[in-house]
Design a protein around this motif. Sequence first.
Motif, PDB file in Angstrom:
ATOM      1  N   GLU A 251       0.859  -1.175   0.000  1.00 27.03           N
ATOM      2  CA  GLU A 251       0.000   0.000   0.000  1.00 27.03           C
ATOM      3  C   GLU A 251       0.895   1.226   0.000  1.00 27.03           C
ATOM      4  O   GLU A 251       1.895   1.284   0.736  1.00 27.03           O
ATOM      5  N   PHE A 252       0.543   2.185  -0.829  1.00 27.77           N
ATOM      6  CA  PHE A 252       1.312   3.416  -0.962  1.00 27.77           C
ATOM      7  C   PHE A 252       0.401   4.612  -0.668  1.00 27.77           C
ATOM      8  O   PHE A 252      -0.799   4.570  -0.926  1.00 27.77           O
ATOM      9  N   ARG A 253       1.018   5.672  -0.177  1.00 29.67           N
ATOM     10  CA  ARG A 253       0.263   6.899   0.054  1.00 29.67           C
ATOM     11  C   ARG A 253       1.140   8.081  -0.331  1.00 29.67           C
ATOM     12  O   ARG A 253       2.345   8.077  -0.114  1.00 29.67           O
ATOM     13  N   GLY A 254       0.517   9.104  -0.916  1.00 34.50           N
ATOM     14  CA  GLY A 254       1.251  10.310  -1.250  1.00 34.50           C
ATOM     15  C   GLY A 254       0.735  10.944  -2.519  1.00 34.50           C
ATOM     16  O   GLY A 254       0.203  10.267  -3.397  1.00 34.50           O
ATOM     17  N   ARG A 255       0.882  12.244  -2.619  1.00 32.81           N
ATOM     18  CA  ARG A 255       0.394  12.994  -3.776  1.00 32.81           C
ATOM     19  C   ARG A 255       1.503  13.301  -4.781  1.00 32.81           C
ATOM     20  O   ARG A 255       1.226  13.596  -5.930  1.00 32.81           O
ATOM     21  N   SER A 256       2.748  13.240  -4.345  1.00 28.94           N
ATOM     22  CA  SER A 256       3.849  13.547  -5.264  1.00 28.94           C
ATOM     23  C   SER A 256       4.315  12.276  -5.954  1.00 28.94           C
ATOM     24  O   SER A 256       3.786  11.183  -5.733  1.00 28.94           O
ATOM     25  N   ASP A 257       5.336  12.404  -6.807  1.00 35.95           N
ATOM     26  CA  ASP A 257       5.910  11.236  -7.474  1.00 35.95           C
ATOM     27  C   ASP A 257       6.617  10.315  -6.492  1.00 35.95           C
ATOM     28  O   ASP A 257       6.840   9.143  -6.791  1.00 35.95           O
ATOM     29  N   LEU A 258       6.995  10.856  -5.330  1.00 36.62           N
ATOM     30  CA  LEU A 258       7.653  10.045  -4.310  1.00 36.62           C
ATOM     31  C   LEU A 258       6.623   9.670  -3.245  1.00 36.62           C
ATOM     32  O   LEU A 258       6.151  10.512  -2.492  1.00 36.62           O
ATOM     33  N   LYS A 259       6.245   8.395  -3.213  1.00 34.61           N
ATOM     34  CA  LYS A 259       5.225   7.903  -2.285  1.00 34.61           C
ATOM     35  C   LYS A 259       5.863   7.451  -0.977  1.00 34.61           C
ATOM     36  O   LYS A 259       7.084   7.386  -0.836  1.00 34.61           O
ATOM     37  N   ASN A 260       5.000   7.090  -0.043  1.00 31.03           N
ATOM     38  CA  ASN A 260       5.408   6.421   1.189  1.00 31.03           C
ATOM     39  C   ASN A 260       4.776   5.036   1.209  1.00 31.03           C
ATOM     40  O   ASN A 260       3.608   4.870   0.853  1.00 31.03           O
ATOM     41  N   VAL A 261       5.552   4.043   1.613  1.00 28.03           N
ATOM     42  CA  VAL A 261       5.017   2.695   1.775  1.00 28.03           C
ATOM     43  C   VAL A 261       4.341   2.632   3.144  1.00 28.03           C
ATOM     44  O   VAL A 261       4.984   2.854   4.169  1.00 28.03           O
ATOM     45  N   VAL A 262       3.044   2.331   3.158  1.00 29.19           N
ATOM     46  CA  VAL A 262       2.337   2.237   4.431  1.00 29.19           C
ATOM     47  C   VAL A 262       2.126   0.785   4.854  1.00 29.19           C
ATOM     48  O   VAL A 262       1.847   0.498   6.013  1.00 29.19           O
ATOM     49  N   ARG A 263       2.263  -0.159   3.913  1.00 24.90           N
ATOM     50  CA  ARG A 263       2.174  -1.580   4.268  1.00 24.90           C
ATOM     51  C   ARG A 263       2.892  -2.392   3.212  1.00 24.90           C
ATOM     52  O   ARG A 263       2.813  -2.099   2.027  1.00 24.90           O
ATOM     53  N   LEU A 264       3.597  -3.416   3.650  1.00 29.81           N
ATOM     54  CA  LEU A 264       4.323  -4.298   2.741  1.00 29.81           C
ATOM     55  C   LEU A 264       4.271  -5.706   3.306  1.00 29.81           C
ATOM     56  O   LEU A 264       4.727  -5.946   4.430  1.00 29.81           O
ATOM     57  N   GLU A 265       3.696  -6.638   2.542  1.00 26.78           N
ATOM     58  CA  GLU A 265       3.532  -8.012   2.996  1.00 26.78           C
ATOM     59  C   GLU A 265       3.911  -8.974   1.871  1.00 26.78           C
ATOM     60  O   GLU A 265       3.775  -8.652   0.692  1.00 26.78           O
ATOM     61  N   PRO A 266       4.375 -10.180   2.214  1.00 28.01           N
ATOM     62  CA  PRO A 266       4.634 -11.188   1.171  1.00 28.01           C
ATOM     63  C   PRO A 266       3.330 -11.599   0.502  1.00 28.01           C
ATOM     64  O   PRO A 266       2.271 -11.619   1.124  1.00 28.01           O
ATOM     65  N   ASN A 267       3.420 -11.956  -0.783  1.00 28.85           N
ATOM     66  CA  ASN A 267       2.212 -12.281  -1.547  1.00 28.85           C
ATOM     67  C   ASN A 267       2.476 -13.439  -2.504  1.00 28.85           C
ATOM     68  O   ASN A 267       2.047 -13.426  -3.648  1.00 28.85           O
ATOM     69  N   GLY A 268       3.217 -14.430  -2.023  1.00 34.37           N
ATOM     70  CA  GLY A 268       3.522 -15.570  -2.882  1.00 34.37           C
ATOM     71  C   GLY A 268       4.894 -16.125  -2.576  1.00 34.37           C
ATOM     72  O   GLY A 268       5.596 -15.665  -1.674  1.00 34.37           O
ATOM     73  N   ILE A 269       5.287 -17.104  -3.351  1.00 30.40           N
ATOM     74  CA  ILE A 269       6.571 -17.768  -3.146  1.00 30.40           C
ATOM     75  C   ILE A 269       7.682 -16.929  -3.783  1.00 30.40           C
ATOM     76  O   ILE A 269       7.587 -16.558  -4.960  1.00 30.40           O
ATOM     77  N   PRO A 270       8.747 -16.611  -3.035  1.00 30.76           N
ATOM     78  CA  PRO A 270       9.856 -15.853  -3.628  1.00 30.76           C
ATOM     79  C   PRO A 270      10.470 -16.600  -4.812  1.00 30.76           C
ATOM     80  O   PRO A 270      10.557 -17.833  -4.812  1.00 30.76           O
ATOM     81  N   ASN A 271      10.859 -15.851  -5.818  1.00 30.11           N
ATOM     82  CA  ASN A 271      11.541 -16.420  -6.978  1.00 30.11           C
ATOM     83  C   ASN A 271      13.040 -16.350  -6.729  1.00 30.11           C
ATOM     84  O   ASN A 271      13.622 -15.262  -6.711  1.00 30.11           O
ATOM     85  N   LEU A 272      13.655 -17.492  -6.485  1.00 35.29           N
ATOM     86  CA  LEU A 272      15.071 -17.552  -6.132  1.00 35.29           C
ATOM     87  C   LEU A 272      15.893 -17.687  -7.403  1.00 35.29           C
ATOM     88  O   LEU A 272      15.969 -18.763  -7.991  1.00 35.29           O
ATOM     89  N   LEU A 273      16.490 -16.596  -7.812  1.00 30.24           N
ATOM     90  CA  LEU A 273      17.282 -16.583  -9.038  1.00 30.24           C
ATOM     91  C   LEU A 273      18.764 -16.625  -8.688  1.00 30.24           C
ATOM     92  O   LEU A 273      19.210 -15.989  -7.737  1.00 30.24           O
ATOM     93  N   SER A 274      19.522 -17.345  -9.486  1.00 30.99           N
ATOM     94  CA  SER A 274      20.969 -17.419  -9.286  1.00 30.99           C
ATOM     95  C   SER A 274      21.652 -17.509 -10.636  1.00 30.99           C
ATOM     96  O   SER A 274      21.023 -17.819 -11.651  1.00 30.99           O
ATOM     97  N   GLY A 275      22.945 -17.267 -10.637  1.00 28.37           N
ATOM     98  CA  GLY A 275      23.730 -17.386 -11.862  1.00 28.37           C
ATOM     99  C   GLY A 275      23.210 -16.502 -12.975  1.00 28.37           C
ATOM    100  O   GLY A 275      22.858 -15.339 -12.754  1.00 28.37           O
ATOM    101  N   GLU A 276      23.141 -17.051 -14.174  1.00 24.07           N
ATOM    102  CA  GLU A 276      22.713 -16.269 -15.331  1.00 24.07           C
ATOM    103  C   GLU A 276      21.256 -15.839 -15.222  1.00 24.07           C
ATOM    104  O   GLU A 276      20.876 -14.779 -15.718  1.00 24.07           O
ATOM    105  N   ALA A 277      20.438 -16.635 -14.553  1.00 24.49           N
ATOM    106  CA  ALA A 277      19.041 -16.253 -14.359  1.00 24.49           C
ATOM    107  C   ALA A 277      18.938 -14.994 -13.498  1.00 24.49           C
ATOM    108  O   ALA A 277      18.084 -14.131 -13.740  1.00 24.49           O
ATOM    109  N   LEU A 278      19.806 -14.868 -12.493  1.00 22.42           N
ATOM    110  CA  LEU A 278      19.812 -13.670 -11.648  1.00 22.42           C
ATOM    111  C   LEU A 278      20.179 -12.444 -12.468  1.00 22.42           C
ATOM    112  O   LEU A 278      19.509 -11.402 -12.381  1.00 22.42           O
ATOM    113  N   PHE A 279      21.227 -12.540 -13.272  1.00 22.53           N
ATOM    114  CA  PHE A 279      21.616 -11.399 -14.103  1.00 22.53           C
ATOM    115  C   PHE A 279      20.516 -11.056 -15.104  1.00 22.53           C
ATOM    116  O   PHE A 279      20.298  -9.889 -15.418  1.00 22.53           O
ATOM    117  N   SER A 280      19.828 -12.069 -15.597  1.00 24.14           N
ATOM    118  CA  SER A 280      18.727 -11.827 -16.534  1.00 24.14           C
ATOM    119  C   SER A 280      17.590 -11.071 -15.850  1.00 24.14           C
ATOM    120  O   SER A 280      17.011 -10.142 -16.405  1.00 24.14           O
TER     121      SER A 280
END
Length: 234
Positions: A58-87
């Motif tokens: 959730e974000f709040r703010g009227r300018s181009d720079l917002k404030n994060v008011v809430r941040l929660e996980p929403n699924g399984i993290p994508n664990l990238l390594s090697g060439e996949a990470l650079f991609s």
Amino acid sequence: MSLASTAQAAFVLHSRPYKETSALVDFFTPQGRLRAVLRGARGKAGALARPFVPLEAEFRGRSDLKNVVRLEPNGIPNLLSGEALFSGLYLNELMIRLLPVEDPHPGLFEHYRATLPLLAAGSPLEPLLRSFEWRLLDDLGYGFSLDSDIVGQPVAPDGLYRLLPDSGLEPVGSLQPGLFHGADLLAMAEADWSAPGALAAAKRLMRQALAPHLGGRPLVSRELFMNRKDNSRD
């Protein structure tokens, strides 16, 4: 522009320290690329604010720079390594460089969300990268036809073409550096990556198509990847 404080899906594209305990974070959401201040970035929220992790924010703010008011996980993290990470870092950098702030691209967001698990699963990288580059160009209005030239004639399999980034494919009558064979272009149009030469031609084509929009500044992720490859040979 005002953005209501409603929950939405998000991914972190890039984060850097901001003031004493905060972070300045570029997010990608269905509403576009957003830049926001994440306070308490050394705590739980900061641990979540990593690339490739599906989030609800959730974000709040009227300018181009917002404030994060809430941040929660929403699924399984994508664990990238090697060439996949650079991609993955490359895709993130493309969006930071090319996407205007708060310009909604819900289709591109879904394409990105679907691409990350494929990168994490070890799927062939080149088709994923070319597909995303093409979708990004098309969503930004920079796309062009792959099966017809700038005057609307069908691309001939035995023809030669050069890319005019602002117009499309122009037929040429003689071999010159940087040209594309019609057969390769038609394979790209069908996403037929089994065709010999199609992937290599697609990489050249996307570089030519992206270059005018990236300006003269090189991509950091591309340089990091090339340095890694050079070091691996030592």
